[in-house]
Motif scaffolding. Structure first.
Motif, short mmCIF file in Angstrom:
data_model
loop_
_atom_site.label_atom_id
_atom_site.label_comp_id
_atom_site.label_asym_id
_atom_site.label_seq_id
_atom_site.Cartn_x
_atom_site.Cartn_y
_atom_site.Cartn_z
N PHE A 123 44.49 35.11 51.77
CA PHE A 123 43.21 34.97 51.94
C PHE A 123 42.93 34.04 53.25
O PHE A 123 43.68 33.37 53.65
CB PHE A 123 42.65 33.74 50.90
CG PHE A 123 43.04 34.36 49.63
CD1 PHE A 123 42.07 35.27 48.64
CD2 PHE A 123 44.02 34.44 48.88
CE1 PHE A 123 42.08 35.74 47.52
CE2 PHE A 123 44.52 34.89 47.65
CZ PHE A 123 43.48 35.57 46.73
N LYS A 124 41.83 34.43 53.92
CA LYS A 124 41.36 33.54 55.08
C LYS A 124 40.37 32.45 54.50
O LYS A 124 39.24 32.70 54.26
CB LYS A 124 40.71 34.48 56.15
CG LYS A 124 41.43 35.50 56.86
CD LYS A 124 40.89 36.23 57.84
CE LYS A 124 42.14 37.21 58.60
NZ LYS A 124 41.28 37.75 59.86
N THR A 125 40.72 31.20 54.39
CA THR A 125 39.95 30.26 54.11
C THR A 125 39.50 29.17 54.98
O THR A 125 38.62 28.36 54.45
CB THR A 125 41.12 29.20 53.02
OG1 THR A 125 42.18 28.81 53.71
CG2 THR A 125 41.49 30.20 51.64
N ARG A 130 45.20 29.76 56.43
CA ARG A 130 45.32 31.14 55.52
C ARG A 130 45.82 30.45 54.27
O ARG A 130 46.48 29.52 53.91
CB ARG A 130 46.20 31.90 56.09
CG ARG A 130 46.06 32.46 57.59
CD ARG A 130 44.85 33.50 57.39
NE ARG A 130 44.37 34.00 58.65
CZ ARG A 130 43.34 33.50 59.46
NH1 ARG A 130 42.56 32.48 58.80
NH2 ARG A 130 43.06 33.82 60.56
N TYR A 159 34.70 32.50 45.40
CA TYR A 159 35.41 31.83 46.47
C TYR A 159 36.44 32.87 46.97
O TYR A 159 36.86 33.19 48.28
CB TYR A 159 35.80 30.71 45.95
CG TYR A 159 36.73 29.93 47.38
CD1 TYR A 159 36.07 29.31 48.28
CD2 TYR A 159 38.08 30.02 47.26
CE1 TYR A 159 36.77 28.90 49.45
CE2 TYR A 159 38.80 29.29 48.18
CZ TYR A 159 38.03 28.76 49.47
OH TYR A 159 38.99 28.50 50.27
N TRP A 160 37.39 33.34 45.99
CA TRP A 160 38.59 34.20 46.46
C TRP A 160 38.06 35.61 46.85
O TRP A 160 38.68 36.36 47.64
CB TRP A 160 39.64 34.00 45.17
CG TRP A 160 40.12 32.68 44.94
CD1 TRP A 160 39.89 32.05 43.77
CD2 TRP A 160 40.76 31.87 45.61
NE1 TRP A 160 40.61 30.77 43.82
CE2 TRP A 160 41.07 30.80 45.12
CE3 TRP A 160 41.29 32.23 47.09
CZ2 TRP A 160 41.94 29.75 45.60
CZ3 TRP A 160 42.04 31.09 47.62
CH2 TRP A 160 42.48 30.08 47.01
N ARG A 162 35.26 36.42 48.32
CA ARG A 162 34.84 36.19 49.63
C ARG A 162 35.78 36.02 50.47
O ARG A 162 35.65 36.59 51.74
CB ARG A 162 33.72 35.10 49.69
CG ARG A 162 33.23 34.85 50.89
CD ARG A 162 31.94 33.77 50.85
NE ARG A 162 32.74 32.28 50.67
CZ ARG A 162 32.51 31.76 49.63
NH1 ARG A 162 31.89 32.17 48.32
NH2 ARG A 162 33.07 30.34 49.33
N ASN A 163 36.95 35.38 50.25
CA ASN A 163 38.00 34.94 51.32
C ASN A 163 39.29 36.00 51.17
O ASN A 163 40.09 35.87 52.23
CB ASN A 163 38.32 33.49 51.11
CG ASN A 163 37.33 32.73 51.57
OD1 ASN A 163 36.73 32.73 52.67
ND2 ASN A 163 36.87 31.95 50.60
N TYR A 164 39.33 36.85 50.38
CA TYR A 164 40.34 37.83 50.26
C TYR A 164 40.69 38.43 51.71
O TYR A 164 39.71 38.95 52.16
CB TYR A 164 40.05 39.01 49.29
CG TYR A 164 41.00 39.96 49.13
CD1 TYR A 164 42.07 39.74 48.30
CD2 TYR A 164 41.08 41.06 49.89
CE1 TYR A 164 43.30 40.68 48.04
CE2 TYR A 164 42.06 41.87 49.86
CZ TYR A 164 43.16 41.63 48.87
OH TYR A 164 44.25 42.64 48.78
N TRP A 165 41.89 38.54 52.04
CA TRP A 165 42.24 39.28 53.45
C TRP A 165 43.11 40.51 53.23
O TRP A 165 42.79 41.44 53.55
CB TRP A 165 42.83 38.10 54.37
CG TRP A 165 43.28 38.54 55.41
CD1 TRP A 165 43.06 39.44 56.23
CD2 TRP A 165 44.61 37.75 56.20
NE1 TRP A 165 43.73 39.60 57.53
CE2 TRP A 165 44.64 38.43 57.26
CE3 TRP A 165 45.36 36.68 55.76
CZ2 TRP A 165 45.58 38.05 58.40
CZ3 TRP A 165 46.17 36.45 56.83
CH2 TRP A 165 46.31 37.06 57.83
#
Length: 179
Positions: A123-125, A130, A159-160, A162-165
């Motif tokens: 994830f890009k948090t 990361r 949250y996860w 939206r930030n999944y990479w």
């Protein structure tokens, strides 16, 4: 009397297992705690899917509640990449790189819909931050959360999601880490 028989049988069966190994062999403990001796030049064995899921659940039970600590690498506090490194070391007997930035370079990138238990998910948090976790199956993953320590979260949490990479296939990560 029956308890004495069960205890005696347990002791007798336990005595059948040996912890010794020759210099040319590597001992691998699978999630079912079966010891397998293989030549030390062989690559680590990859457990079957049901064994992997069981092993991940056991790892969670062992680490649950351990607080997050940036740079931490033990049960007094651990960060996400160290947690992934510890779990993969226990399950696959390999040593992954220490940082998330290094771990994301291992293995083949896979699509989110192709995830299997033990695949690494990233994830890009933040702008440069990361995060890494281990996919459990059924849309859940195991990780060291900055706010709640070692927990299981849902990938469809806003949250996860939206930030999944990206994600990496576990078997390939294990093969590359064992070279």
């Amino acid at each position: 009397m029956r308890s004495i028989l069960i205890i005696t049988l347990s002791i007798a069966l336990t005595g059948c297992f040996s912890n010794s190994r020759s210099v040319n062999q590597l001992q691998i403990v699978t999630p079912k705690h079966t010891q397998i001796l293989v030549p030390s030049t062989a690559r680590p064995l990859v457990p079957q899917a049901t064994e992997i899921r069981l092993a991940l659940e056991q790892q969670y039970m062992s680490w649950a509640g351990t607080p997050y600590r940036l740079g931490g690498a033990d049960r007094s506090g651990i960060d996400c990449s160290a947690f992934v490194r510890e779990v993969f070391g226990d399950i696959y007997n390999v040593q992954l790189p220490r940082s998330t930035d290094e771990q994301v370079t291992l293995g083949k990138e896979i699509a989110r819909q192709e995830l299997k238990p033990s695949d690494l998910i990233f994830f890009k948090t933040g702008r440069t931050q990361r995060h890494v976790g281990i996919y459990l199956g059924e849309g859940k993953f195991l990780h060291a959360s900055t706010s709640r320590g070692v927990i299981i979260s849902k990938l469809d949490n806003p949250y996860w999601k939206r930030n999944y990479w990206t994600a990496r296939r576990a078997e390939e990560v294990v093969q590359l880490a064992s070279l």
